[in-house]
Motif scaffolding. Structure first.
Motif, PDB file in Angstrom:
ATOM      1  N   VAL A 190      40.543   5.990  -4.134  1.00 60.47           N
ATOM      2  CA  VAL A 190      40.419   6.021  -4.401  1.00 60.47           C
ATOM      3  C   VAL A 190      38.723   5.932  -3.440  1.00 60.47           C
ATOM      4  CG1 VAL A 190      37.593   4.428  -5.447  1.00 60.47           C
ATOM      5  CG2 VAL A 190      40.209   3.946  -6.048  1.00 60.47           C
ATOM      6  N   VAL A 191      37.958   7.069  -3.566  1.00 63.79           N
ATOM      7  CA  VAL A 191      36.638   7.780  -2.599  1.00 63.79           C
ATOM      8  C   VAL A 191      35.072   6.999  -3.014  1.00 63.79           C
ATOM      9  CG1 VAL A 191      35.417   9.258  -1.888  1.00 63.79           C
ATOM     10  CG2 VAL A 191      38.315   9.351  -1.718  1.00 63.79           C
ATOM     11  N   SER A 192      34.882   5.998  -2.249  1.00 64.07           N
ATOM     12  CA  SER A 192      33.342   5.204  -2.652  1.00 64.07           C
ATOM     13  C   SER A 192      32.453   6.481  -2.520  1.00 64.07           C
ATOM     14  CB  SER A 192      33.164   4.123  -1.610  1.00 64.07           C
ATOM     15  OG  SER A 192      34.037   3.509  -1.895  1.00 64.07           O
ATOM     16  N   VAL A 193      31.416   6.096  -3.143  1.00 71.12           N
ATOM     17  CA  VAL A 193      30.306   7.670  -2.761  1.00 71.12           C
ATOM     18  C   VAL A 193      28.967   6.856  -2.719  1.00 71.12           C
ATOM     19  CG1 VAL A 193      31.404   9.399  -3.804  1.00 71.12           C
ATOM     20  CG2 VAL A 193      30.481   8.561  -5.269  1.00 71.12           C
ATOM     21  N   HIS A 194      28.021   7.277  -2.060  1.00 65.14           N
ATOM     22  CA  HIS A 194      27.184   7.283  -2.396  1.00 65.14           C
ATOM     23  C   HIS A 194      25.622   8.256  -2.565  1.00 65.14           C
ATOM     24  CE1 HIS A 194      26.538   3.166   0.741  1.00 65.14           C
ATOM     25  NE2 HIS A 194      27.731   3.298  -0.080  1.00 65.14           N
ATOM     26  N   ILE A 195      25.140   7.551  -4.212  1.00 63.10           N
ATOM     27  CA  ILE A 195      23.866   9.061  -4.292  1.00 63.10           C
ATOM     28  C   ILE A 195      22.819   8.764  -3.284  1.00 63.10           C
ATOM     29  CG2 ILE A 195      22.970   9.802  -6.326  1.00 63.10           C
ATOM     30  CD1 ILE A 195      24.734   7.982  -7.543  1.00 63.10           C
ATOM     31  N   LYS A 196      23.072  11.070  -2.764  1.00 66.60           N
ATOM     32  CA  LYS A 196      21.699  11.282  -1.694  1.00 66.60           C
ATOM     33  C   LYS A 196      20.572  12.086  -2.465  1.00 66.60           C
ATOM     34  CE  LYS A 196      19.805  11.985   2.291  1.00 66.60           C
ATOM     35  NZ  LYS A 196      20.374  12.523   3.529  1.00 66.60           N
ATOM     36  N   VAL A 197      19.011  11.221  -2.558  1.00 61.16           N
ATOM     37  CA  VAL A 197      18.128  11.500  -3.275  1.00 61.16           C
ATOM     38  C   VAL A 197      17.307  12.132  -2.366  1.00 61.16           C
ATOM     39  CG1 VAL A 197      16.821  10.791  -5.209  1.00 61.16           C
ATOM     40  CG2 VAL A 197      19.052   9.541  -4.776  1.00 61.16           C
ATOM     41  N   ASN A 198      16.339  12.928  -2.962  1.00 57.49           N
ATOM     42  CA  ASN A 198      15.229  14.109  -2.063  1.00 57.49           C
ATOM     43  C   ASN A 198      14.560  13.176  -2.686  1.00 57.49           C
ATOM     44  OD1 ASN A 198      13.894  15.826  -0.459  1.00 57.49           O
ATOM     45  ND2 ASN A 198      13.885  17.405  -2.557  1.00 57.49           N
ATOM     46  N   THR A 199      13.576  12.792  -2.157  1.00 63.30           N
ATOM     47  CA  THR A 199      12.549  11.838  -2.200  1.00 63.30           C
ATOM     48  C   THR A 199      10.975  12.747  -1.738  1.00 63.30           C
ATOM     49  OG1 THR A 199      12.802  10.736  -0.140  1.00 63.30           O
ATOM     50  CG2 THR A 199      13.638   9.232  -2.647  1.00 63.30           C
ATOM     51  N   GLY A 200      11.227  14.215  -1.243  1.00 61.26           N
ATOM     52  CA  GLY A 200      10.514  13.893  -0.692  1.00 61.26           C
ATOM     53  C   GLY A 200      10.756  14.954   1.026  1.00 61.26           C
ATOM     54  N   MET A 201      11.457  14.527   1.720  1.00 58.02           N
ATOM     55  CA  MET A 201      11.652  15.291   2.851  1.00 58.02           C
ATOM     56  C   MET A 201      12.711  17.019   2.740  1.00 58.02           C
ATOM     57  SD  MET A 201      14.043  14.160   6.167  1.00 58.02           S
ATOM     58  CE  MET A 201      14.066  14.786   7.697  1.00 58.02           C
ATOM     59  N   ARG A 254      42.348  10.361   2.901  1.00 56.61           N
ATOM     60  CA  ARG A 254      42.504  10.265   3.261  1.00 56.61           C
ATOM     61  C   ARG A 254      42.968   8.678   4.590  1.00 56.61           C
ATOM     62  NH1 ARG A 254      46.079  14.460   7.677  1.00 56.61           N
ATOM     63  NH2 ARG A 254      47.745  12.236   9.371  1.00 56.61           N
ATOM     64  N   TYR A 255      41.796   9.478   4.549  1.00 56.94           N
ATOM     65  CA  TYR A 255      41.015   8.231   6.091  1.00 56.94           C
ATOM     66  C   TYR A 255      39.976   7.271   5.287  1.00 56.94           C
ATOM     67  CZ  TYR A 255      43.248  11.139   9.512  1.00 56.94           C
ATOM     68  OH  TYR A 255      44.464  11.683  10.090  1.00 56.94           O
ATOM     69  N   ASN A 256      39.878   6.717   4.302  1.00 53.44           N
ATOM     70  CA  ASN A 256      39.372   5.877   3.546  1.00 53.44           C
ATOM     71  C   ASN A 256      36.906   5.734   4.191  1.00 53.44           C
ATOM     72  OD1 ASN A 256      38.332   3.663   2.239  1.00 53.44           O
ATOM     73  ND2 ASN A 256      38.491   2.302   3.418  1.00 53.44           N
ATOM     74  N   LEU A 257      36.782   6.688   3.613  1.00 57.46           N
ATOM     75  CA  LEU A 257      35.229   7.461   4.088  1.00 57.46           C
ATOM     76  C   LEU A 257      35.035   7.686   3.138  1.00 57.46           C
ATOM     77  CD1 LEU A 257      36.434  10.732   6.985  1.00 57.46           C
ATOM     78  CD2 LEU A 257      35.808   8.174   7.249  1.00 57.46           C
ATOM     79  N   THR A 258      33.154   7.421   3.653  1.00 54.52           N
ATOM     80  CA  THR A 258      32.328   6.739   2.257  1.00 54.52           C
ATOM     81  C   THR A 258      31.870   8.711   1.847  1.00 54.52           C
ATOM     82  OG1 THR A 258      32.804   4.540   2.654  1.00 54.52           O
ATOM     83  CG2 THR A 258      30.149   6.097   0.946  1.00 54.52           C
ATOM     84  N   ALA A 259      31.492   9.220   1.070  1.00 48.42           N
ATOM     85  CA  ALA A 259      30.423  10.355   0.651  1.00 48.42           C
ATOM     86  C   ALA A 259      29.313  10.304   0.298  1.00 48.42           C
ATOM     87  CB  ALA A 259      31.924  11.179   0.097  1.00 48.42           C
ATOM     88  N   SER A 260      28.596  11.155   0.522  1.00 44.79           N
ATOM     89  CA  SER A 260      27.541  11.217   0.719  1.00 44.79           C
ATOM     90  C   SER A 260      27.470  12.475  -0.321  1.00 44.79           C
ATOM     91  CB  SER A 260      26.026  11.613   1.308  1.00 44.79           C
ATOM     92  OG  SER A 260      26.500  10.748   2.568  1.00 44.79           O
ATOM     93  N   VAL A 261      26.949  12.437  -1.437  1.00 42.23           N
ATOM     94  CA  VAL A 261      26.642  13.368  -2.768  1.00 42.23           C
ATOM     95  C   VAL A 261      25.365  13.625  -3.426  1.00 42.23           C
ATOM     96  CG1 VAL A 261      29.386  12.466  -3.485  1.00 42.23           C
ATOM     97  CG2 VAL A 261      28.038  11.580  -4.374  1.00 42.23           C
ATOM     98  N   SER A 262      25.864  15.069  -3.636  1.00 40.97           N
ATOM     99  CA  SER A 262      24.089  15.584  -4.629  1.00 40.97           C
ATOM    100  C   SER A 262      24.555  16.091  -5.443  1.00 40.97           C
ATOM    101  CB  SER A 262      23.326  15.679  -3.674  1.00 40.97           C
ATOM    102  OG  SER A 262      23.585  17.053  -2.881  1.00 40.97           O
ATOM    103  N   SER A 263      25.890  16.504  -5.716  1.00 42.20           N
ATOM    104  CA  SER A 263      25.987  17.526  -6.700  1.00 42.20           C
ATOM    105  C   SER A 263      27.747  17.133  -7.940  1.00 42.20           C
ATOM    106  CB  SER A 263      26.358  18.640  -6.369  1.00 42.20           C
ATOM    107  OG  SER A 263      27.525  18.932  -5.668  1.00 42.20           O
ATOM    108  N   MET A 264      27.453  17.670  -9.244  1.00 42.07           N
ATOM    109  CA  MET A 264      28.290  17.507 -10.231  1.00 42.07           C
ATOM    110  C   MET A 264      29.358  18.140  -9.325  1.00 42.07           C
ATOM    111  SD  MET A 264      28.394  15.760 -12.661  1.00 42.07           S
ATOM    112  CE  MET A 264      29.422  16.029 -13.382  1.00 42.07           C
ATOM    113  N   LYS A 265      29.755  19.264  -8.607  1.00 45.54           N
ATOM    114  CA  LYS A 265      30.884  20.258  -8.111  1.00 45.54           C
ATOM    115  C   LYS A 265      31.530  18.908  -7.152  1.00 45.54           C
ATOM    116  CE  LYS A 265      31.552  23.891  -5.077  1.00 45.54           C
ATOM    117  NZ  LYS A 265      31.104  24.718  -4.300  1.00 45.54           N
ATOM    118  N   THR A 266      30.813  18.306  -6.367  1.00 54.80           N
ATOM    119  CA  THR A 266      31.185  17.316  -5.251  1.00 54.80           C
ATOM    120  C   THR A 266      32.137  16.521  -5.166  1.00 54.80           C
ATOM    121  OG1 THR A 266      29.047  18.129  -3.598  1.00 54.80           O
ATOM    122  CG2 THR A 266      30.749  16.449  -3.134  1.00 54.80           C
ATOM    123  N   LEU A 267      31.549  15.802  -6.836  1.00 52.86           N
ATOM    124  CA  LEU A 267      32.608  14.956  -7.536  1.00 52.86           C
ATOM    125  C   LEU A 267      33.281  15.044  -7.811  1.00 52.86           C
ATOM    126  CD1 LEU A 267      29.619  12.659  -9.231  1.00 52.86           C
ATOM    127  CD2 LEU A 267      30.244  12.232  -7.674  1.00 52.86           C
TER     128      LEU A 267
END
Length: 337
Positions: A120-131, A94-107
């Motif tokens: 259409v919702v834009s997404v950025h894949i969040k990667v765990n690199t050690g935190m 509704r508000y054209n927000l960009t989502a962080s995703v890390s699972s197929m469920k969220t997609l």
């Protein structure tokens, strides 16, 4: 009727800090202004509006923060850093927000919400690199990118991570190498993908990639010492003195106080731990704060409770981020443009 305590926010200083940071970005990296947590206590709508022509995009933590900016007229990209809850998904469409995703469920959840609105919702894949806070592992990130074409109402726009200790080179390099591995796999599915791993600390360390998400530097503080950029504090919090008392050695002041060791003048001022800063004695305070009042040595008309904030944070065993977020809890905010 206004509150006695005033948080004075200098928006020109905010802009100057932002311009200084942006000028130091390397190789055309984009500038993302982080205004989560009510812009670290400074007021998210006012700060976003002041930065509108400087920032390429904004970041918030929660969907409702992004909605508040949209309703205030902010129309630049807004990345929501916490992965959506199921109930949040319709807000992204509704508000054209960009989502962080890390699972197929969220997609799947986001795609269903976007399909209902033919959006259409834009997404950025969040990667765990050690935190080890949030994010997919490297194989998981690649799997998300490989499968996103199945979801017709989603657009793969970015990939990102977050440095846990950018001031420690060995830790930074290990996370950067992991991120590069994930990035090189994921960009096979979008050669124009936006890669970003740095907040203020990573910016100071020179790891700019395609974008930097800058928060604490905007508000005038650094996560660690660096001469890469000079910034100035944006906010002061002024509390009025309500009583000035001459006290003798041996007298007591506030709760459970030990007797004073010398004669002194005490200024009692209208700011306590319920107003946001910790109860613990720090700086010029005489004894711990009360809920609504504190006392400082000397005779004053008002006290800036954020003066020498970095020193206060060290004495309280915390960081400037925490103190800023709460310092103006019970204040009238006054914006100087």
């Amino acid at each position: 009727m206004g509150m006695l305590n005033k948080a004075v926010i200098h928006l020109q200083t905010l802009r100057q800090n932002a311009l200084a940071v942006k000028a130091g970005l390397k190789d055309g990296a984009r500038f993302n202004a982080v205004v989560k947590a009510n812009a670290y206590g400074h007021g998210d709508v006012e700060c976003a509006n002041a930065l509108y022509d400087v920032a390429d995009s904004f970041s918030v933590a929660l969907a409702e923060e992004g909605v508040r900016l949209r309703r205030a007229g902010v129309d630049k990209p807004i990345l929501v850093l916490v992965e959506p809850f199921i109930s949040d998904a319709p807000l992204f469409a509704r508000y054209n927000l960009t989502a962080s995703v890390s699972s197929m469920k969220t997609l799947g959840v986001l795609n269903a919400a976007a399909r209902e609105r033919n959006a259409v919702v834009s997404v950025h894949i969040k990667v765990n690199t050690g935190m080890n806070r949030l994010g997919a592992d490297i194989d998981g990130a690649e799997a998300l990118a490989a499968n996103i074409g199945r979801f017709k109402h989603l657009k793969l726009e970015g990939i990102y991570s977050h440095f846990a200790a950018p001031e420690e080179k060995a830790v930074l390099f290990a996370q950067r190498d992991a991120f590069l591995l994930a990035y090189n796999r994921v960009k096979l599915y979008n050669k124009d993908i936006i890669a970003h791993i740095s907040a203020s600390g990573g910016y100071l360390a020179g790891e700019h990639f395609d974008m930097c998400r800058v928060g604490i530097l905007l508000y005038g503080y650094s996560p660690f010492y660096s001469d890469r950029v000079r910034v100035e504090p944006v906010m002061s919090v002024k509390a009025p003195v309500v009583a000035v008392r001459p006290l003798k050695a041996g007298e007591r002041l506030l709760y459970g106080a030990e007797p004073l060791k010398k004669d002194c003048t005490a200024s009692v001022f209208r700011y306590g731990y319920a107003d946001g800063l910790p109860r613990k004695k720090s700086g010029a305070l005489l004894n711990n704060r009360c809920m609504d009042l504190s006392a400082a040595e000397g005779a004053f008309e008002e006290i800036d409770v954020l003066e020498n904030l970095e020193e206060k944070a060290r004495e309280c065993g915390t960081i400037t981020y925490e103190l800023l977020c709460g310092a103006a809890n019970r204040c009238e905010r006054v914006y100087i443009r």
